[in-house]
Write a protein that holds these residues in place. Structure first.
Motif, PDB file in Angstrom:
ATOM      1  N   LEU B  49       0.840  -1.207   0.000  1.00  9.42           N
ATOM      2  CA  LEU B  49       0.000   0.000   0.000  1.00  9.42           C
ATOM      3  C   LEU B  49       0.867   1.246   0.000  1.00  9.42           C
ATOM      4  O   LEU B  49       0.537   2.252  -0.637  1.00  9.42           O
ATOM      5  CB  LEU B  49      -0.927   0.003   1.219  1.00  9.42           C
ATOM      6  N   THR B  50       1.996   1.190   0.734  1.00 10.28           N
ATOM      7  CA  THR B  50       2.905   2.328   0.752  1.00 10.28           C
ATOM      8  C   THR B  50       3.397   2.638  -0.649  1.00 10.28           C
ATOM      9  O   THR B  50       3.423   3.796  -1.078  1.00 10.28           O
ATOM     10  CB  THR B  50       4.107   2.027   1.667  1.00 10.28           C
ATOM     11  N   ARG B  51       3.764   1.574  -1.380  1.00 10.47           N
ATOM     12  CA  ARG B  51       4.235   1.781  -2.753  1.00 10.47           C
ATOM     13  C   ARG B  51       3.138   2.405  -3.604  1.00 10.47           C
ATOM     14  O   ARG B  51       3.400   3.220  -4.485  1.00 10.47           O
ATOM     15  CB  ARG B  51       4.680   0.455  -3.362  1.00 10.47           C
ATOM     16  N   ALA B  52       1.882   2.013  -3.317  1.00  9.45           N
ATOM     17  CA  ALA B  52       0.771   2.518  -4.130  1.00  9.45           C
ATOM     18  C   ALA B  52       0.521   4.005  -3.901  1.00  9.45           C
ATOM     19  O   ALA B  52       0.150   4.716  -4.829  1.00  9.45           O
ATOM     20  CB  ALA B  52      -0.495   1.718  -3.841  1.00  9.45           C
ATOM     21  N   VAL B  53       0.697   4.478  -2.656  1.00  9.70           N
ATOM     22  CA  VAL B  53       0.323   5.875  -2.377  1.00  9.70           C
ATOM     23  C   VAL B  53       1.531   6.806  -2.309  1.00  9.70           C
ATOM     24  O   VAL B  53       1.370   7.996  -2.078  1.00  9.70           O
ATOM     25  CB  VAL B  53      -0.469   6.016  -1.055  1.00  9.70           C
ATOM     26  N   GLY B  55       3.276   8.099  -4.487  1.00 14.16           N
ATOM     27  CA  GLY B  55       3.195   9.197  -5.439  1.00 14.16           C
ATOM     28  C   GLY B  55       2.323  10.345  -4.968  1.00 14.16           C
ATOM     29  O   GLY B  55       2.451  11.462  -5.461  1.00 14.16           O
ATOM     30  N   GLY B  56       1.420  10.085  -4.030  1.00 16.19           N
ATOM     31  CA  GLY B  56       0.587  11.159  -3.514  1.00 16.19           C
ATOM     32  C   GLY B  56      -0.899  10.869  -3.635  1.00 16.19           C
ATOM     33  O   GLY B  56      -1.696  11.374  -2.863  1.00 16.19           O
ATOM     34  N   ALA B  57      -1.284  10.031  -4.612  1.00 15.61           N
ATOM     35  CA  ALA B  57      -2.704   9.741  -4.778  1.00 15.61           C
ATOM     36  C   ALA B  57      -3.149   8.726  -3.734  1.00 15.61           C
ATOM     37  O   ALA B  57      -2.438   7.767  -3.451  1.00 15.61           O
ATOM     38  CB  ALA B  57      -2.961   9.191  -6.178  1.00 15.61           C
ATOM     39  N   GLY B  58      -4.321   8.941  -3.120  1.00 13.28           N
ATOM     40  CA  GLY B  58      -4.827   8.015  -2.117  1.00 13.28           C
ATOM     41  C   GLY B  58      -5.517   6.836  -2.773  1.00 13.28           C
ATOM     42  O   GLY B  58      -5.776   6.831  -3.969  1.00 13.28           O
ATOM     43  N   VAL B  59      -5.796   5.813  -1.959  1.00 16.14           N
ATOM     44  CA  VAL B  59      -6.523   4.645  -2.452  1.00 16.14           C
ATOM     45  C   VAL B  59      -7.873   4.622  -1.751  1.00 16.14           C
ATOM     46  O   VAL B  59      -7.945   4.746  -0.538  1.00 16.14           O
ATOM     47  CB  VAL B  59      -5.751   3.342  -2.144  1.00 16.14           C
ATOM     48  N   GLU B  60      -8.938   4.489  -2.526  1.00 15.62           N
ATOM     49  CA  GLU B  60     -10.281   4.411  -1.937  1.00 15.62           C
ATOM     50  C   GLU B  60     -10.800   2.995  -2.125  1.00 15.62           C
ATOM     51  O   GLU B  60     -10.498   2.346  -3.126  1.00 15.62           O
ATOM     52  CB  GLU B  60     -11.231   5.383  -2.644  1.00 15.62           C
ATOM     53  N   ALA B  75     -10.274   4.479   3.316  1.00 19.45           N
ATOM     54  CA  ALA B  75      -9.523   5.526   2.623  1.00 19.45           C
ATOM     55  C   ALA B  75      -8.080   5.466   3.083  1.00 19.45           C
ATOM     56  O   ALA B  75      -7.807   5.506   4.281  1.00 19.45           O
ATOM     57  CB  ALA B  75     -10.110   6.897   2.933  1.00 19.45           C
ATOM     58  N   ILE B  76      -7.168   5.316   2.135  1.00 18.23           N
ATOM     59  CA  ILE B  76      -5.761   5.176   2.494  1.00 18.23           C
ATOM     60  C   ILE B  76      -4.986   6.327   1.885  1.00 18.23           C
ATOM     61  O   ILE B  76      -5.067   6.557   0.672  1.00 18.23           O
ATOM     62  CB  ILE B  76      -5.206   3.847   1.962  1.00 18.23           C
ATOM     63  N   ASP B  77      -4.261   7.068   2.709  1.00 22.89           N
ATOM     64  CA  ASP B  77      -3.384   8.107   2.176  1.00 22.89           C
ATOM     65  C   ASP B  77      -1.997   7.931   2.794  1.00 22.89           C
ATOM     66  O   ASP B  77      -1.723   6.909   3.421  1.00 22.89           O
ATOM     67  CB  ASP B  77      -3.966   9.498   2.445  1.00 22.89           C
ATOM     68  N   GLN B  78      -1.140   8.941   2.603  1.00 23.20           N
ATOM     69  CA  GLN B  78       0.242   8.759   3.064  1.00 23.20           C
ATOM     70  C   GLN B  78       0.337   8.667   4.583  1.00 23.20           C
ATOM     71  O   GLN B  78       1.185   7.971   5.123  1.00 23.20           O
ATOM     72  CB  GLN B  78       1.086   9.908   2.527  1.00 23.20           C
ATOM     73  N   LEU B 479      12.153   8.183   3.438  1.00 27.83           N
ATOM     74  CA  LEU B 479      10.817   7.572   3.402  1.00 27.83           C
ATOM     75  C   LEU B 479       9.868   8.175   4.445  1.00 27.83           C
ATOM     76  O   LEU B 479       8.809   8.690   4.080  1.00 27.83           O
ATOM     77  CB  LEU B 479      10.924   6.053   3.564  1.00 27.83           C
ATOM     78  N   PRO B 480      10.228   8.162   5.758  1.00 25.64           N
ATOM     79  CA  PRO B 480       9.269   8.737   6.716  1.00 25.64           C
ATOM     80  C   PRO B 480       9.030  10.224   6.475  1.00 25.64           C
ATOM     81  O   PRO B 480       7.901  10.685   6.613  1.00 25.64           O
ATOM     82  CB  PRO B 480       9.915   8.483   8.081  1.00 25.64           C
TER      83      PRO B 480
END
Lengths: 119, 496
Positions: B49-53, B55-60, B75-78, B479-480
């Motif tokens: 999931l970290t790799r997915a978000v 870039g900045g776009a969240g995952v719904e 809702a997943i964001d950074q 990363l953090p």
């Protein structure tokens, strides 16, 4: 009159305070848990009060009945969940009290903490 | 319908479904292995999931295919992935390191149930982080809290029971306050979806109930997060819990409550209540400063090793809140990075404590006399993680404190006061950690005490991995910091 009309909310506040008082002031651990249950029950009442729509009935759609006013069913469903949470908390709390009784021989908070200080 | 799209749901489903299976496994080792496998799988999901978000776009994710706001949305964001990494990472490390330690502390027949509880804690905490629904947060909070009470009560000392009772009372009061708060918001807006709330509160004409709700939600979550002076449950719960449990919950549970607090105050209330940022800062900055000073002071005079570290946690929550209280990009970034870095440092410290617990039955500071020579590897990891806690350059702790001081400098005269508190807090951290180091390396062991040998090698090796992570994220904090900056930017949407 408006203040009296909100009597559900006054009951909520009164119950909340009674429960909170018992949680803080009582030394007996079971009485504390009773207070906690009253405290949670007060919140259930808040949710149940807010879903009532004046003149509303149970939200069941029937054939041929149009323009019926319904009460909001969602808070009741939410509070059903919260009641389950409350029961689990009380059950776990009582289980811990049983084990405290086994380990210390008392369920009075001041006696338990006096024994802890000696240890 | 590919697996990647289902990851947000799997984050909760994997531990939650493994829990009852583990409870039915009769063999302790097998239940430990299943738990660790589920925990490692959850960590892998968090990494994906970290790799997915990143870039900045969240995952719904719409649970059961029902679109928000009618269904429950995840809702997943950074910000959430950073918390997921902390929760699943600390769980996995604590399980791997703590196996031998837990075998000693928990009766064999109860171990399967204990591990089931562990998975429920992880499922609950991950659930709080991924969900976008206010009531869902309450339910997951109670799942994780009830399971945490069970884990803490598993401690061998009978005082674990009294401390867990106190934790249960205060935790329930906190959760109920939160429930009142979201009830009031629901009353005014008719929605429980956080994103929907954010916009719908704007249509409310009478904002008084919302103001009351903000108070209830903030206080309730502050209780769960052990914000000074609501921290009374924390020291004893950390002290008497089994060592591995302490390492797990000290790294993540209070921070998850802070995560919800920040999301509510910055996203739901900030845009809708007048001068909410001033009230938020005015209320929490004094508490944060007091928490830093009193927590550090209490740690300085504490004789029990675990309680000393617990009081230090109270102070660290102060640093996180101080950063958030600045209500600026740098401030929030520092607070969120500190959540991550404190999890690294405190997690590693408590893992080292678990190693010490393999040899020592009592963990007062005076019991550590001469342990630096008898258990050199354990104490080495302890000192390295301790340096990170203090904030020595080159360690993770330095990065967040550096950002925090930069954020404080933006605040003018008040900032100097903050910097004063940060410096005093860090100096006190040197004092309380030095007390341990002094006893461990320069104290003479009691001649009557049996000679101690090092903890088992796998345990030590993994504790060192945790300690070296402090060094790694101190030298390469990209990363953090990147995740925290993205999180801070999205939290500040209503301020900037």
């Amino acid at each position: 009159m408006e203040l009296l009309g909100l009597y559900n909310y006054w009951v909520f506040v009164a119950l909340l305070m009674i429960g909170f008082y018992a949680v803080i002031a009582k030394s007996n651990l079971v009485k504390k848990l009773i207070g906690l249950s009253i405290f949670q029950a007060a919140v259930f009442l808040l949710y149940i009060s807010m879903d009532k729509v004046e003149g509303g009935t149970a939200p069941i759609i029937q054939a041929g009945v149009v323009d019926q006013v319904y009460s909001n069913p969602l808070p009741q469903v939410l509070i059903l969940t919260a009641i389950v949470v409350g029961i689990s908390t009380t059950a776990l709390g009582l289980a811990i009290v049983v084990r405290i009784k086994e380990a210390y021989g008392t369920i009075e908070e001041h006696e338990v903490s006096a024994m802890d200080r000696e240890a | 319908m590919n697996l990647l799209a289902q990851l947000p749901a799997l984050q909760i489903v994997v531990p939650m479904l493994t829990a009852p299976l583990v409870a039915f496994l009769r063999l302790p080792t097998l239940s430990w292995a299943a738990t660790t496998a589920a925990s490692a799988m959850a960590f892998a999901i968090a990494v994906a999931l970290t790799r997915a978000v990143l870039g900045g776009a969240g995952v719904e994710y719409a649970m059961g295919g029902w679109p928000a706001p009618f269904g429950i949305a995840l809702a997943i964001d950074q910000f959430s992935v950073l918390m997921l990494l902390i929760v699943t990472g600390s769980s996995t490390m604590a399980l791997l390191v703590g196996k031998a330690s837990l075998e000693r502390e928990i009766e064999t027949s109860r171990q399967p149930l204990f591990y089931a509880g562990w998975l429920l804690v992880m499922a609950g905490l991950s659930g709080i982080v991924v969900t976008g629904d206010a009531f869902n947060i309450f339910v997951f909070m109670e799942i994780s809290s009830l399971a945490t009470y069970m884990l803490v009560a598993g401690g061998p000392d009978r005082r674990a029971l009294t401390s867990v009772f106190k934790y249960l009372i205060m935790g329930t009061v906190g959760a109920t306050f939160y429930l009142i708060g979201i009830g009031l918001v629901y009353m005014m807006t008719g929605t429980l979806n956080l994103a929907d709330m954010e916009t719908r509160i704007g249509e409310v004409t009478d904002l008084k109930p919302i103001l009351v709700a903000a108070g209830f939600v903030t206080i309730g979550l502050a209780l769960k997060a052990a914000v000074f002076p609501l921290h009374a449950w924390l020291p004893n719960a950390y002290t008497y819990a089994p060592h591995a449990v302490t390492a797990f919950i000290a790294a993540c549970s209070t921070k998850v409550a802070l995560y919800v607090l920040l999301r509510f105050d910055f996203l739901v209330f900030q845009g809708n209540l007048e001068q909410h940022d001033l009230q938020f800062a005015g209320f929490l900055i004094p508490l944060a400063l007091l928490g830093i000073l009193m927590g550090s002071l209490a740690a300085t005079f504490e004789r029990n090793l675990k309680r000393l570290l617990a009081y230090s946690s109270v102070a660290q929550i102060g640093y996180i809140l101080l950063g958030a209280g600045c209500v600026s990009l740098l401030g929030l970034t520092s607070g969120i990075v500190h959540m991550f870095n404190h999890a690294l440092a405190k997690g590693a410290l408590f893992l080292a404590v678990a190693c010490l617990g393999m040899g020592l039955s009592r963990l007062r500071v005076s019991d550590l006399a001469g342990i630096g020579r008898q258990m050199p590897w354990t104490m080495g990891a302890f000192v390295l993680a301790g340096l990170s806690l203090v904030g020595i350059p080159g360690t993770a702790g330095f990065v967040s404190k550096w950002y925090l001081i930069l954020a404080a400098l933006e605040q003018g005269p008040l900032g100097l006061l903050m910097i004063g508190a940060i410096v005093i807090g860090s100096l006190l951290a040197v004092v309380y950690l030095w007390r341990i180091v002094e006893v461990a390396y320069f104290g003479t062991p009691d001649p009557a005490a049996p000679a101690l040998s090092e903890a088992p090698v796998p345990m030590l090796a993994l504790t060192w991995v945790a300690a070296l992570a402090n060094l790694y994220f101190g030298l390469s904090p990209t990363l953090p910091v990147e995740l925290a900056t993205g999180a801070a930017r999205s939290l500040l949407a209503h301020v900037l």
